[in-house]
Design an enzyme around this catalytic site. Structure first.
Site, PDB file in Angstrom:
ATOM      1  N   ASP A  11      64.333 102.198  37.187  1.00 14.85           N
ATOM      2  CA  ASP A  11      63.928 100.895  36.644  1.00 14.85           C
ATOM      3  C   ASP A  11      65.072 100.400  35.764  1.00 14.85           C
ATOM      4  OD1 ASP A  11      62.570  98.663  35.866  1.00 14.85           O
ATOM      5  OD2 ASP A  11      60.808  99.703  35.110  1.00 14.85           O
ATOM      6  N   ASP A 105      64.821  95.113  40.662  1.00 19.27           N
ATOM      7  CA  ASP A 105      65.351  96.051  39.675  1.00 19.27           C
ATOM      8  C   ASP A 105      64.603  97.370  39.631  1.00 19.27           C
ATOM      9  OD1 ASP A 105      63.033  94.925  38.705  1.00 19.27           O
ATOM     10  OD2 ASP A 105      63.698  94.884  36.624  1.00 19.27           O
ATOM     11  N   GLU A 106      63.849  97.698  40.661  1.00 18.80           N
ATOM     12  CA  GLU A 106      62.976  98.874  40.592  1.00 18.80           C
ATOM     13  C   GLU A 106      62.798  99.452  41.985  1.00 18.80           C
ATOM     14  OE1 GLU A 106      58.475  99.876  38.893  1.00 18.80           O
ATOM     15  OE2 GLU A 106      59.217  97.820  38.958  1.00 18.80           O
TER      16      GLU A 106
END
Length: 455
Positions: A11, A105-106
């Protein structure tokens, strides 16, 4: 369940805000909020400096401004975020063929599916990945390692910011025991309230309550799933990337909704949540779908196709409201959902053509009749709005002063700070909004010293 912490969850830390701070030297170490800046906008990401004032994602921007009035409030630049995300995802793909992105983003990574563990243990792989991400992007990411997806995600939350936490199999129940039930995926305020009334507050207390009690409180499906999670059990595999065809959210209500005003408010809230997910994925869509399940489990869906792809919350909210108008909810509603399909990687250039006159006026945007009537959508970089749309955070270039970004605009003026990733904090200058020497520009990237990945 696995015998080692071989599922990795990455993350990126305050991703959108961190990108803006990396690109804008004057904002480093200062509170930054990225999201919708209109009267009904919501926060997409807040920097850690802004979080100290209580600002968080999904908060109305108006509320964030009250809590942190001195923060820099910027429109998102999804084109740039996608470019950086692709670099990060490429690094993950080098570890394993099984990478499951959740947003820009993860992502989850199954380390057992690749050769990453041949010479390093999972912790070593995770630390090496964080160093590679920093070297390639200048940004920090937090890593969680565990024997399941649920625990790996919990571990990455514990690791934030800029850290790594590994949960060894066999230690799950001890780790989870003191955490609140909201830590578990899928546990929202309604379920938390039901458990709280029964005297259950923590995950440990949930496990101690036993499966029969949870079934009585929550029903078979939800109770069984919650009991398994409370024991740390999660058998879901990491699924390789598939191209999503739609983005949707829905809520089931413990008590049927009969008040029409409440139903309308819930649909508006779900529309905003749906758009947040859409934006997190860096996508837009042209078809809005509303789903209504009645007290007797009968389900209706209605859809409306827009003139062009959009990721504007006001547009989706209004379309969802129009669809709801044709559905009778007086007998009671047990589930509501809002979705967007027909996904694309771009939006229509003239998003304001889809706005109502009231919204355009509230946002301070005139709606030129000629542009509003344009019959064809135009594909544009999200980071390069058309001339005259000067938005906070937008990249620009001036013939005399060079590259910079918009700090603000209004009353026929636009204020620009001239700086970039490789410069010291730059000077601020103000121009007429129609200054012919000022043009939209492409984002300045990468951060100096961080080279693109080698082939």
């Amino acid at each position: 369940m696995r015998t080692g912490p071989t599922i990795l969850h990455l993350d990126m830390d305050a991703f959108y805000a961190s990108v803006e701070q990396a690109c804008k030297p004057s904002l480093r170490g200062k509170p930054v909020v990225v999201g919708g800046l209109g009267p009904r906008g919501v926060v997409a990401t807040a920097s850690y400096e802004a979080r100290q004032f209580g600002v968080h994602s999904a908060m109305p921007t108006a509320q964030a401004r009250r809590r942190c009035p001195n923060a820099a409030y910027l429109n998102p630049r999804f084109g740039l975020y996608r470019e950086i995300s692709q670099t990060v995802m490429e690094l993950l793909a080098r570890l394993s063929p099984l990478v499951e992105p959740l947003s820009l983003d993860e992502a989850f990574v199954d380390l057992e599916a690749g050769g990453a563990l041949a010479e390093e243990d999972p912790r070593g792989v995770g630390e090496r990945l964080r160093r590679q991400i920093l070297a390639a992007t200048g940004l920090n990411g937090s890593v969680g390692l565990a024997g399941s997806k649920m625990l790996a995600k919990i571990a990455s939350e514990e690791a934030k910011p800029d850290g790594l936490v590994a949960i060894e199999p066999g230690t799950e129940r001890e780790l989870l025991a003191g955490m609140t039930v909201r830590t578990l995926p899928g546990i929202g305020p309604a379920t938390e309230q039901v458990l709280r009334r029964a005297g259950i507050h923590t995950i440990g207390e949930t496990a101690e309550a036993g499966e029969d009690e949870l079934l009585r409180l929550l029903g078979k499906a939800h109770g069984t799933a919650l009991y398994a999670m409370a024991l740390g059990v999660d058998e879901r595999p990491v699924v390789a990337e598939r191209d999503a065809k739609s983005v949707s959210v829905e809520d089931t209500y413990d008590v049927d909704l009969t008040d029409r005003t409440q139903v309308q408010a819930e649909v508006a809230r779900l529309a905003d949540r749906c758009v947040r997910r859409l934006r997190e994925a860096g996508r837009s869509g042209r078809t809005v779908v509303v789903k209504v399940r009645s007290y007797d489990f009968s389900t209706l869906t209605r859809s409306e196709t827009l003139r062009g792809p959009t990721d504007d919350p006001g547009v989706v909210r209004e379309a969802a409201a129009r669809l709801l108008e044709g559905i009778d909810t007086t007998a009671g509603v047990r589930l509501l959902g809002v979705g967007v399909s027909g996904l694309a990687d771009f939006t229509q250039e003239d998003l304001f053509a889809q706005w109502s006159e009231a919204e355009a006026a509230a946002a301070g945007v005139a709606e030129p009749a000629a542009e509003a009537a344009a019959p064809q959508p135009v594909r544009v970089d999200r980071g390069q709005p058309a001339r005259g749309e000067w938005r906070p955070g937008q990249d620009v270039a001036h013939r005399e002063h060079g590259a910079g970004w918009v700090q603000g605009s209004g009353l026929g003026k636009v204020t620009v700070r001239f700086e970039g990733p490789a410069t010291a904090p730059g000077r601020v200058r103000t121009f007429a909004a129609d200054d012919e020497e000022l043009e939209p520009a492409s984002p300045q990237w990468p951060v100096p010293g961080h080279e693109p990945l080698a082939e």
